[in-house]
Write a protein that holds these residues in place. Structure first.
Motif, mmCIF file in Angstrom:
data_model
loop_
_atom_site.group_PDB
_atom_site.id
_atom_site.type_symbol
_atom_site.label_atom_id
_atom_site.label_comp_id
_atom_site.label_asym_id
_atom_site.label_seq_id
_atom_site.Cartn_x
_atom_site.Cartn_y
_atom_site.Cartn_z
ATOM 1 N N ASP A 1 40.696 0.515 37.832
ATOM 2 C CA ASP A 1 40.590 -0.221 39.088
ATOM 3 C C ASP A 1 41.187 0.588 40.229
ATOM 4 O OD1 ASP A 1 40.271 -2.094 40.991
ATOM 5 O OD2 ASP A 1 41.460 -3.653 40.031
ATOM 6 N N GLY B 1 35.816 -7.997 34.065
ATOM 7 C CA GLY B 1 36.245 -7.713 35.422
ATOM 8 C C GLY B 1 35.170 -6.860 36.096
ATOM 9 N N ASN C 1 42.997 -1.753 34.411
ATOM 10 C CA ASN C 1 43.843 -1.723 35.602
ATOM 11 C C ASN C 1 43.955 -0.306 36.157
ATOM 12 O OD1 ASN C 1 44.391 -4.477 35.491
ATOM 13 N ND2 ASN C 1 46.005 -4.158 33.982
ATOM 14 N N THR D 1 38.389 -11.206 39.194
ATOM 15 C CA THR D 1 37.751 -10.166 39.994
ATOM 16 C C THR D 1 36.380 -9.893 39.405
ATOM 17 O OG1 THR D 1 39.909 -9.170 40.427
ATOM 18 C CG2 THR D 1 37.977 -7.832 40.899
ATOM 19 N N GLY E 1 42.587 -9.019 37.132
ATOM 20 C CA GLY E 1 41.610 -7.970 36.880
ATOM 21 C C GLY E 1 40.545 -8.378 35.885
ATOM 22 N N THR F 1 48.493 -9.417 37.013
ATOM 23 C CA THR F 1 47.565 -8.305 37.210
ATOM 24 C C THR F 1 46.458 -8.325 36.168
ATOM 25 O OG1 THR F 1 49.338 -6.941 38.138
ATOM 26 C CG2 THR F 1 47.364 -5.802 37.389
#
Length: 510
Positions: free
Chosen positions: A135, A59, A132, A313, A309, A305
């Motif tokens: 992030d 990610g 996460n 992304t 991620g 999610t």
């Protein structure tokens, strides 16, 4: 000092010290050690230089194993795609796919070279909760810092200035002017009579070949050299036993009544791209099915999610220079469509000198096709295709080679390949590295004891810092800041990324 609004470089937050993780290879609960940083944005050249110093992304999180301390050292490996020749087991996989597409035949048993697919542990030891959390935390750090500065300068410039730096998954990541969103579609070879490549020899049936061999044998046995009026064929220019190229094996013509159709589509990783968005739901469902069946992940660890991620992304800013490949540089999903359904997705980064494999997930119902091997061979062929337009792009990076984990040695079967020396960052043929790895988990591959890291940080004061919405050299920044441990963290970062990246990338300091 320079205003950061005038530039669009890489912007990173470095995490001082080392992170400890559970190792996905030897299962040591805290044996995996790495350095890490969060990339809000990154140019493809900076990421190319970073992976050539042992870094890798998951990610937006970019990490580098502490090679002499981690329980299972992970060596960056690359395949020299232009010289690659498929092995016997690779050819079996390609023939197995062709038989399935042509006649629907399902071969029994797996190829002996079938790889252990990379798991979440292959990218940051499976700690997706950490990614996460980072992030959110890193975006908040940057946004809060920018907002504080904006308040001092008035509300009128608030949105215009902050938007230059806040990267989110909703950002419009265009591939370049005039280029279609799907950029490159890699199809199977055209069928006879429908745009077939006339430069290639026609596909011959095995029965015809056997008849010709028998005729030649009879002719050799005849004292007159063969029946009347029969002339022996001239010696072909190419040797009959010359092996087929990778492309010939992959794109062999299929019959008109082929049982299945396989199409490979290259889709940019961008939530603004219509093709990426339209296939996202099907791609996510495939990911969940793969993670639960192959890696036994519970459903709560396979959420949207985590998927977004990890695989949807990317910090890489798309670029489309005139001397680059038609699809441009950046992050992509290579989707394998079988009869109108996605059965596999290879996540790749196209960089100035290489195609870098990030991850692969596929439909477990099609495990009999050895999709791990097949996709790697397709990606090598794709690298060679890109090289035709971008001559510097000639390597296929397979991530990390872990010799201490026997199940992860399969990457060494794609020859010729090189491993990255963890001390001098030069490439060494894997054949020269293996004897040393048999004796020790951690090895310096460069045999010259006097050799040093040529790209090392020589002048940390020239490192670029982003502080209070201004870009300034570290030599100026350190005169203003006397925070405890500040200098140690910056010097550690500079030593890990090297002089070139430290001068180009912006190190965010809050």
């Amino acid at each position: 000092m320079a205003s950061c609004a005038a530039l669009s470089p890489s912007l990173v937050e470095y995490f001082e010290g080392e992170d400890f993780y559970r190792c996905g290879y030897c299962k040591n609960e805290s044996g995996s050690r790495s350095h890490g940083m969060w990339a809000h944005s990154m140019t493809v050249q900076d990421y190319q230089d970073l992976i050539d110093r042992g870094w890798r992304r998951s990610g937006r999180y970019v990490y580098k194993p502490v090679m002499n301390q981690t329980c299972c050292p992970q060596y960056t490996i690359r395949c020299r795609s232009l010289q690659f020749q498929p092995s016997k087991s690779h050819k079996k996989v390609l023939k197995k796919m062709l038989k399935f597409l042509a006649k629907g035949e399902i071969s029994k048993g797996n190829c002996e070279d079938e790889p252990m697919e990379p798991s979440m542990e292959d990218a940051v030891a499976g700690d997706m909760a950490l990614i996460n959390k980072l992030d959110l935390q890193c975006d908040l750090n940057l946004q809060e810092s920018l907002e504080r500065e904006v308040k001092k300068k008035g509300k009128s410039t608030k949105k215009e200035e902050s938007n230059e730096f806040i990267q989110s998954q909703d950002k419009n990541e265009e591939l370049g002017s005039g280029e279609p969103s799907h950029a490159v579609d890699v199809h199977t070879a055209p069928k006879p009579g429908k745009g077939a490549d006339l430069s290639k020899p026609p596909c011959r049936k095995a029965k015809e070949i056997r008849k010709e061999r028998k005729r030649l044998k009879l002719m050799q046995q005849s004292p007159a050299g063969g029946p009347e009026g029969f002339q022996a064929p001239r010696e072909p220019k190419t040797k009959p036993n010359q092996p087929k190229s990778l492309e010939e094996l992959i794109f062999e013509s299929l019959p008109e009544d082929a049982s299945h159709k396989l199409e490979v589509r290259l889709v940019p990783v961008s939530f603004e791209d219509p093709e990426f968005k339209s296939s996202l739901s099907q791609s996510f469902s495939l990911y969940v099915k793969y993670q639960m069946a192959i890696h036994q992940d519970p459903p709560e660890e396979c959420g949207k999610t985590e998927f977004t991620g990890f695989l949807c992304t990317s910090p890489l800013e798309p670029e489309n220079p005139p001397n680059g490949p038609d699809c441009g540089y950046g992050s992509f999903h290579q989707q394998y469509w079988l009869d109108g359904k996605i059965i596999a997705v290879g996540v790749i980064d196209i960089l100035p000198y290489c195609v870098s494999s990030v991850y692969l997930y596929y439909d477990p119902d099609y495990s009999f096709l050895s999709l791990g091997v097949y996709s790697a061979l397709r990606e090598i062929a794709f690298t060679r295709q890109l090289h035709e337009k971008a001559s510097q792009l000639s390597y296929y990076y397979m991530g990390f080679y872990i010799h201490s984990c026997p199940k992860m040695r399969y990457k060494g079967h794609y020859r010729p390949s090189d491993l990255l020396c963890p001390e001098t960052y030069v490439w060494v043929p894997i054949e020269q590295c293996l004897p040393s790895l048999e004796n020790s988990k951690y090895c310096r591959f460069n045999q010259d004891p006097e050799a040093a890291d040529e790209g090392r940080s020589r002048d940390p004061d020239r490192l670029q810092v982003l502080y209070k919405k201004a870009i300034l050299p570290y030599g100026v920044f350190k005169q203003q800041q006397r925070e405890p441990g500040e200098e140690a963290a910056v010097l550690q970062y500079a030593s890990l990324v090297g002089q070139a990246c430290s001068e180009r990338m912006l190190l965010f300091r809050n």
